[in-house]
Design a protein around this motif. Structure first.
Motif, short mmCIF file in Angstrom:
data_model
loop_
_atom_site.label_atom_id
_atom_site.label_comp_id
_atom_site.label_asym_id
_atom_site.label_seq_id
_atom_site.Cartn_x
_atom_site.Cartn_y
_atom_site.Cartn_z
N THR A 198 6.89 -48.06 -49.17
CA THR A 198 6.47 -46.65 -49.16
C THR A 198 5.54 -46.41 -47.99
O THR A 198 4.80 -47.31 -47.59
CB THR A 198 5.79 -46.27 -50.49
N VAL A 199 5.59 -45.21 -47.44
CA VAL A 199 4.70 -44.81 -46.35
C VAL A 199 3.72 -43.78 -46.90
O VAL A 199 4.13 -42.80 -47.52
CB VAL A 199 5.49 -44.21 -45.18
N ARG A 200 2.44 -44.03 -46.70
CA ARG A 200 1.41 -43.10 -47.17
C ARG A 200 0.16 -43.26 -46.32
O ARG A 200 0.10 -44.14 -45.44
CB ARG A 200 1.07 -43.37 -48.63
N ILE A 201 -0.82 -42.39 -46.59
CA ILE A 201 -2.11 -42.49 -45.91
C ILE A 201 -2.87 -43.68 -46.49
O ILE A 201 -2.99 -43.81 -47.70
CB ILE A 201 -2.92 -41.19 -46.09
N ALA A 202 -3.34 -44.55 -45.62
CA ALA A 202 -4.08 -45.73 -46.07
C ALA A 202 -5.54 -45.36 -46.32
O ALA A 202 -6.17 -44.73 -45.47
CB ALA A 202 -3.98 -46.83 -45.02
N ASP A 203 -6.04 -45.74 -47.47
CA ASP A 203 -7.46 -45.58 -47.79
C ASP A 203 -7.95 -44.14 -47.58
O ASP A 203 -8.91 -43.89 -46.86
CB ASP A 203 -8.29 -46.55 -46.94
N ARG A 204 -7.27 -43.18 -48.20
CA ARG A 204 -7.68 -41.78 -48.07
C ARG A 204 -8.91 -41.52 -48.92
O ARG A 204 -8.88 -41.66 -50.14
CB ARG A 204 -6.54 -40.85 -48.49
N LYS A 216 -11.34 -34.55 -39.63
CA LYS A 216 -11.16 -35.50 -40.73
C LYS A 216 -9.68 -35.80 -40.94
O LYS A 216 -9.30 -36.95 -41.21
CB LYS A 216 -11.77 -34.93 -42.01
N TYR A 217 -8.85 -34.78 -40.78
CA TYR A 217 -7.40 -34.96 -40.97
C TYR A 217 -6.83 -35.91 -39.92
O TYR A 217 -6.04 -36.80 -40.24
CB TYR A 217 -6.72 -33.59 -40.90
N LEU A 218 -7.25 -35.73 -38.67
CA LEU A 218 -6.74 -36.56 -37.59
C LEU A 218 -7.26 -37.99 -37.67
O LEU A 218 -6.74 -38.88 -36.98
CB LEU A 218 -7.10 -35.95 -36.23
N ALA A 219 -8.26 -38.22 -38.51
CA ALA A 219 -8.79 -39.59 -38.68
C ALA A 219 -7.96 -40.40 -39.68
O ALA A 219 -8.19 -41.60 -39.84
CB ALA A 219 -10.24 -39.53 -39.15
N TYR A 220 -6.99 -39.74 -40.34
CA TYR A 220 -6.12 -40.47 -41.25
C TYR A 220 -5.36 -41.56 -40.51
O TYR A 220 -5.13 -41.48 -39.30
CB TYR A 220 -5.10 -39.53 -41.90
N LYS A 221 -4.90 -42.56 -41.26
CA LYS A 221 -4.05 -43.60 -40.70
C LYS A 221 -2.90 -43.85 -41.66
O LYS A 221 -3.10 -44.19 -42.83
CB LYS A 221 -4.87 -44.89 -40.51
N LEU A 222 -1.66 -43.62 -41.17
CA LEU A 222 -0.48 -43.85 -42.00
C LEU A 222 -0.09 -45.32 -41.96
O LEU A 222 -0.22 -45.99 -40.92
CB LEU A 222 0.70 -43.01 -41.50
N GLY A 223 0.37 -45.84 -43.10
CA GLY A 223 0.79 -47.23 -43.17
C GLY A 223 1.95 -47.42 -44.12
O GLY A 223 2.27 -46.54 -44.92
N ALA A 224 2.60 -48.58 -44.02
CA ALA A 224 3.71 -48.93 -44.91
C ALA A 224 3.21 -49.97 -45.93
O ALA A 224 2.49 -50.91 -45.56
CB ALA A 224 4.88 -49.48 -44.12
N PHE A 225 3.62 -49.82 -47.17
CA PHE A 225 3.16 -50.70 -48.24
C PHE A 225 4.34 -51.05 -49.14
O PHE A 225 5.30 -50.27 -49.26
CB PHE A 225 2.07 -50.01 -49.07
N SER A 226 4.27 -52.21 -49.77
CA SER A 226 5.35 -52.64 -50.65
C SER A 226 5.46 -51.71 -51.86
O SER A 226 4.45 -51.25 -52.40
CB SER A 226 5.10 -54.07 -51.13
N ALA A 227 6.70 -51.44 -52.27
CA ALA A 227 6.94 -50.61 -53.45
C ALA A 227 7.83 -51.34 -54.45
O ALA A 227 8.49 -50.71 -55.28
CB ALA A 227 7.57 -49.28 -53.04
N ALA A 228 7.84 -52.67 -54.38
CA ALA A 228 8.70 -53.47 -55.25
C ALA A 228 8.38 -53.26 -56.72
O ALA A 228 9.28 -53.30 -57.58
CB ALA A 228 8.60 -54.95 -54.89
N THR A 229 7.11 -53.04 -57.04
CA THR A 229 6.71 -52.85 -58.44
C THR A 229 6.56 -51.37 -58.80
O THR A 229 6.00 -51.03 -59.84
CB THR A 229 5.38 -53.58 -58.73
N GLY A 230 7.07 -50.49 -57.94
CA GLY A 230 7.03 -49.06 -58.23
C GLY A 230 5.66 -48.45 -58.00
O GLY A 230 4.78 -49.04 -57.36
N PHE A 231 5.48 -47.26 -58.53
CA PHE A 231 4.22 -46.52 -58.41
C PHE A 231 3.60 -46.46 -59.80
O PHE A 231 4.31 -46.37 -60.79
CB PHE A 231 4.47 -45.10 -57.89
#
Length: 831
Positions: A61-67, A272-287
Motif C-alpha cells: 500500500t502507498v500512504r503518507i508515512a508518519d502523518r 505542512k502539506y508539502l512536508a509529507y513523505k509518501l511511502g510503500a508498505f506491506s499489506a500482506a496482513t491487510g488493514f
C-alpha cells in the motif's frame, strides 16, 4: 519408541489410579494453556495472519508515512489519501504492476423510516484484479465499470450478504439493490472466504468510485483535495520489493504533493502539506484499526496469562514433588535392583507429558470458546467484529510449545530430585529417605515464593485496571447520560431547498417536544460519542496569529439544558440569534484556557475561525461559557469547543442529530418517535442510539482488561494459596516427631502455632518483597491503558500486598492450627 510407549502406558495407569490429582492437574493446565492460546489466537488473527487472496506477500500500500498533522474532511477508518492524490500516485508509481484505491462507507438499504445499513467499500476498477480474485457467481467489477461520469450501473455483493439478504438465491445476478435511495444491479458475488481488506470487519457491497457523485451529490469528494477517504492496495512487479517501491515513491513525492495542494490551505497549511513523505508498505496482513487499538492490550493480556501458567506450573511441580516423595521407597528399590537413573527420570517425566497433553487438548477447546467470547465482548451494535478464528499452524505450534515447556517446567525438577540420592543412602535412612527432606523441601519453598511473587504482579495489574475502569465510569462526562436517546434524521432524499433545512428540522423537534413523557428535546449537527467531529483554527480579534485548533458544533435552542451541560456565565442561544443578526458563539472552559489563556472572562470578546483564502472571515462574539464535557472518548483531555447557533450555519444540511430526554421505556419512546417523524414524511431516514450505550461501548477495552486481569489475579491468588497450604502441610508432616518432642518437654500449643506460622510468614514475606519489585517494574507496560492512575501507584501496590497477605495467612493458619492440636504421644510414635 517401544520404551516410550511402555512408559506412557505405565504413566497413564498411575494417573488413572489418582483421579483427583489428575483432574486438578489437567484443569489447572487447561486454564493456563487455554487462556494463552485464546489470546494468541486473537493476536494471530489480527496481526500475523495474511489475508485470504492470491500471493498476499506481494501486496503493498502507498500512504503518507508518519502523518502527524492533517486538515480537511476525514471519513472512514483508513482515510489516508484524497482522490487527487490517488490519481497522481497511480500515474507516477513504478513498483506495482496493478494498483487500486478503496475506501469504506455505510449505505442505507431502506427507503425511509428506520435505517438498515450495509457495509460498503468504494473501489477503483482494478481492485479485484490486484487481489487476483475470481467471482463465486456472475462477474466482478473491472476497469470498464469505473469510468469518469459513469451512471449507477452495477455493484458486487459479498457471499455473506447474498446468503443473508437474498437467501442464497442463485438467480440473484441481475436483480437490484437500493443504496441510499439509488438502484444498482447486482453483477457478481465475491468468494465465501473474502471479507474485505479491513481485518475485524466485513463488507456487504462493493461500489465503483465513479458513482460517488450520484450517491453523494451535495459533497462530491472526487475533485476535493482536502477530503481524505481513500487507501491503496497494489501488487508488486516481479523483481520489485517493498523497500525498492518505497524508495521510488519517496523520489516522486514532491511532484505528487505539488500537484495536489488543497486550495483551502493557507501558506502555513501548504508548508505542512508539502512536508509529507509518501511511502510503500506491506499489506500482506491487510488493514486494521482494530490492530492499532487493541495490540497493546492483547500483548499485555498474553503476558498476564503467561504468568498465570507459570504459577500453575509451580503448583503442579509442588504436587509432583509430593507424589515423588510418596513413591520414594519404590524408586529406591528399583534403582537398587538395577534401574538406571535416566530410566526413572523418563518414567516420571511421562506422567508430566501426559498431563501436559491432556491440559493442552482441553486448553485448545477452551481457547476456541474463550477467543469467541472475547470477540463478542469487544463487539458493539455499530461495529460487529468479525475474525477468522480457525486453527492454523501458528496457533497449533504455539499450543504445542506451551505443552512442551509446561512439561519441562513442572515435571523435570521433581523427576531429577526424586532420583538424585544413592540407593544405599536411601535404604539406610529408613522408610523416609533424605530426598524427602531438606533438599526437596527447599525446592518447594522456592516454588511457593515464586508463586507469591508472581501473584503480587498479577494482583497489582488487576487492581490497576479495575481502579482505572472505576475512574472512567464514575467520571463526570459533563452531560447527562441516563434517559438520553439520540435520533439521527436524514431527509436528503426529500430534496428540500437548503434555505428550508433549518425550518424543517425545527418542525420535527417541536413535534417531538409535544409527545407525552418527553421532558426535553434539542438538536445539533453533532452529538457526543457520535463518531463525527469538525475543528478549525481560531484567531482572536485584532490578530492574524492562529491561537490554536478548536472543535466546533452548531446547536438548536435548549441544547445545553437538554443534555445537562451547565451554563457557567452569559446566556444561551435564543430566537434573536438569526442568520442576519450578530454572529455569536458559546465556548467551553477548555476553549477559554487554550485560546484566552484562562486569565479573564471571555464574554464580549470576539474571534474568527480559519477560512480559505479569499473567503470572508466573520467575527463571532462570545455570549456564554459552558462547563467542559467529554466528546469523543472518556480517556481524552477536555477538548476546546466553540458552539454556534444552527440558524447561523452557512450551509445547513438535510440531516440532524436530535437528543430526546425522557423517562419513558425505550421501546415505547422509539415507537412514538417513529410514528411522529413518519407523519412529517415517511421518507425520512431514522437511526436510534442510546447515549448511555454509546458511552458504555467506548469503554469495552477497559472493561475487557479489568475483567480478564481481575479473573487472572483471583486465579493467581488462589493457586498461590493452594501452594502455600501444601508446603506448610508438608512441613507439618515432616516435623511431626519434632513437634511431639517439643510438646512433651513443655512447649505450649501457642508455641507450636507460632513455629509453623513463622515459617509461612517468612515464605510469604520473601515472595511479597520480590513480587513488589517485579510489579513496580512490570506496571509501566500498562501506562497507556490506565486513566487517572500512575502505573506505580503506591496505594494499589499496598492493596495487592495486603490482599495477598490475608490470603496467605488464611492458607497457612489451618495447617498450623492442626499441628498445635497434635497429641504428643501419637506424634512421638509417628514415622
Amino acid at each position: 519408541m517401544t520404551n516410550l510407549l511402555r512408559d506412557l502406558r505405565h504413566a497413564f495407569r498411575l494417573l488413572r489410579l489418582s483421579p483427583g490429582f489428575t483432574i486438578v492437574a489437567v484443569l489447572t493446565l487447561a486454564l493456563g494453556i487455554g487462556a494463552n492460546t485464546a489470546i494468541f489466537q486473537l493476536i494471530d488473527s489480527i496481526r500475523l495472519r495474511t489475508i485470504p487472496v492470491k500471493d498476499p506477500q506481494e501486496l503493498g500500500t502507498v500512504r503518507i508515512a508518519d502523518r502527524h498533522w492533517g486538515s480537511g474532511n476525514f471519513s472512514g477508518q483508513y482515510s489516508q489519501l484524497t482522490f487527487p492524490m490517488w490519481e497522481q500516485i497511480q500515474k507516477r508509481q513504478e513498483g506495482f504492476s496493478t494498483i487500486a484505491a478503496w475506501g469504506e462507507q455505510s449505505f442505507n438499504l431502506a427507503n425511509g423510516g428506520e435505517v438498515q445499513f450495509a457495509k460498503g467499500i468504494w473501489i477503483t476498477g482494478d481492485f479485484f484484479r490486484v487481489l487476483g480474485m475470481r467471482p463465486f457467481l456472475g462477474r466482478l467489477l473491472s476497469a470498464d465499470d469505473d469510468q469518469p461520469g459513469c451512471a449507477a450501473s452495477g455493484v458486487d455483493i459479498s457471499y455473506a450478504f447474498w446468503q443473508r439478504n437474498f437467501g442464497g438465491d442463485s438467480s440473484v445476478i441481475g436483480k437490484r439493490v437500493s443504496l441510499d435511495g439509488n438502484s444498482f444491479e447486482v453483477l457478481g458475488i465475491t468468494p465465501p472466504g473474502f471479507n474485505g481488506l479491513s481485518v475485524g470487519n466485513t463488507f456487504d457491497v462493493a461500489v465503483p468510485i465513479c458513482v460517488e457523485p450520484i450517491l453523494d451529490p451535495r459533497d462530491n469528494r472526487l475533485p476535493e483535495r482536502a477530503s481524505w477517504w481513500l487507501a491503496t492496495i497494489g501488487r508488486l512487479k516481479p523483481g520489485w520489493t517493498i523497500q525498492r517501491a518505497n524508495a521510488q515513491m519517496n523520489a516522486v513525492t514532491p511532484q505528487i504533493l505539488q500537484e495536489t495542494i488543497p486550495p483551502t490551505y493557507d501558506a502555513e497549511g501548504a508548508k505542512k502539506y508539502l512536508a509529507y513523505k509518501l511511502g510503500a508498505f506491506s499489506a500482506a496482513t491487510g488493514f486494521s484499526e482494530l490492530r492499532e487499538d487493541s495490540e497493546t492490550s492483547l500483548w499485555l493480556l498474553l503476558g498476564i496469562s503467561g504468568l498465570v501458567l507459570l504459577i500453575a506450573c509451580a503448583n503442579l511441580a509442588n504436587l509432583m514433588l509430593a507424589r515423588a516423595g510418596a513413591r520414594e521407597r519404590q524408586i529406591t528399590i528399583r534403582r537398587a535392583l538395577g534401574a538406571t537413573r535416566w530410566r526413572m527420570i523418563r518414567e516420571l517425566l511421562s506422567e508430566s507429558l501426559l498431563l501436559a497433553i491432556g491440559g493442552a487438548v482441553c486448553g485448545l477447546f477452551l481457547a476456541f470458546a474463550v477467543s469467541r467470547l472475547l470477540v463478542t465482548f469487544i463487539s458493539t451494535s455499530d461495529n460487529q467484529i468479525f475474525l477468522d478464528l480457525g486453527m492454523d499452524w501458528r496457533v497449533l505450534a504455539f499450543t504445542t510449545t506451551l505443552a512442551v515447556l509446561t512439561t519441562i517446567s513442572f515435571g523435570l525438577a521433581p523427576a531429577i530430585r526424586a532420583t538424585r540420592a544413592e540407593p544405599a543412602t536411601l535404604l539406610q535412612s529408613g522408610s523416609r529417605g533424605s530426598t524427602g527432606g531438606k533438599e526437596r523441601f527447599s525446592l518447594r519453598r522456592i516454588l511457593v515464593v515464586s508463586q507469591v511473587a508472581l501473584s503480587v504482579v498479577l494482583l497489582m495489574g488487576a487492581l490497576l485496571f479495575v481502579r482505572s475502569l472505576r475512574n472512567l465510569t464514575t467520571l463526570n462526562a459533563g452531560f447527562q447520560q441516563s434517559g438520553m436517546l439520540n435520533v439521527a434524521v436524514d431527509f436528503e432524499r426529500l430534496h428540500i431547498p437548503d434555505e428550508r433545512n433549518v425550518e424543517y428540522r425545527r418542525d420535527i423537534v417541536k413535534r417531538i417536544q409535544a409527545l407525552p413523557g418527553v421532558e426535553s428535546v434539542a438538536d445539533a449537527r453533532m452529538v457526543p460519542f457520535g463518531g463525527n467531529g469538525s475543528n478549525d483554527e481560531v484567531l482572536i480579534e485584532g490578530s492574524d496569529v492562529e491561537k490554536g485548533v478548536s472543535w466546533l458544533n452548531y446547536l438548536g435552542p435548549g441544547y445545553f439544558q437538554t443534555i445537562g451541560t451547565r451554563l457557567l456565565s452569559g446566556r444561551d442561544f435564543n430566537d434573536q440569534d438569526t442568520a442576519t443578526s450578530l454572529k455569536v458563539a458559546i465556548v467551553n472552559e477548555a476553549f477559554v484556557r487554550k485560546i484566552f489563556d484562562g486569565t479573564t472572562s471571555p464574554l464580549g470578546k470576539r474571534f474568527r475561525i480559519h477560512q480559505p483564502p479569499g473567503k470572508p472571515r466573520p467575527l463571532y462574539e462570545i455570549v456564554g461559557v459552558v462547563k467542559d464535557s467529554k466528546y469523543q472518548d472518556m480517556h481524552e483531555e477536555y477538548l476546546p469547543f466553540m458552539y454556534f447557533p444552527a440558524t447561523q450555519e452557512e450551509k445547513p444540511g438535510p440531516y440532524d442529530e436530535i437528543l430526546v430526554r425522557s423517562s419513558l421505556p425505550l421501546t415505547s419512546l422509539i415507537g412514538a418517535l417513529k410514528e411522529t417523524i413518519g407523519n412529517v414524511n415517511p421518507g425520512i431516514d431514522l437511526d436510534f442510539r442510546v447515549m448511555k450505550t454509546r458511552i458504555h461501548e467506548s469503554l469495552l477495552q477497559d472493561e475487557l482488561m479489568a475483567t480478564l486481569s481481575g479473573f487472572f489475579g483471583f486465579l493467581a491468588a488462589l493457586l498461590a494459596a493452594i501452594g502455600l497450604y501444601g508446603v506448610i502441610s508438608y512441613m507439618v508432616v515432616q516435623r511431626t516427631k519434632e513437634i511431639g518432642i517439643r510438646m512433651a518437654i513443655g512447649a505450649e500449643r501457642i508455641d507450636v502455632l507460632k513455629l509453623i506460622l513463622n515459617e509461612a510468614t517468612l515464605l510469604t514475606a520473601t515472595g511479597l518483597v520480590i513480587g513488589a519489585g517485579l510489579a513496580l517494574g512490570a506496571a509501566q507496560a500498562a501506562k497507556s491503558l490506565l486513566y487517572g492512575l500512575k502505573p506505580r501507584d503506591p496505594i494499589t501496590l499496598v492493596a495487592a500486598v495486603v490482599v495477598l497477605s490475608a490470603v496467605a495467612a488464611f492458607a497457612s493458619f489451618w495447617p498450623a492450627y492442626r499441628a498445635s492440636k497434635l497429641d504428643p504421644l501419637i506424634a512421638l510414635r509417628y514415622e
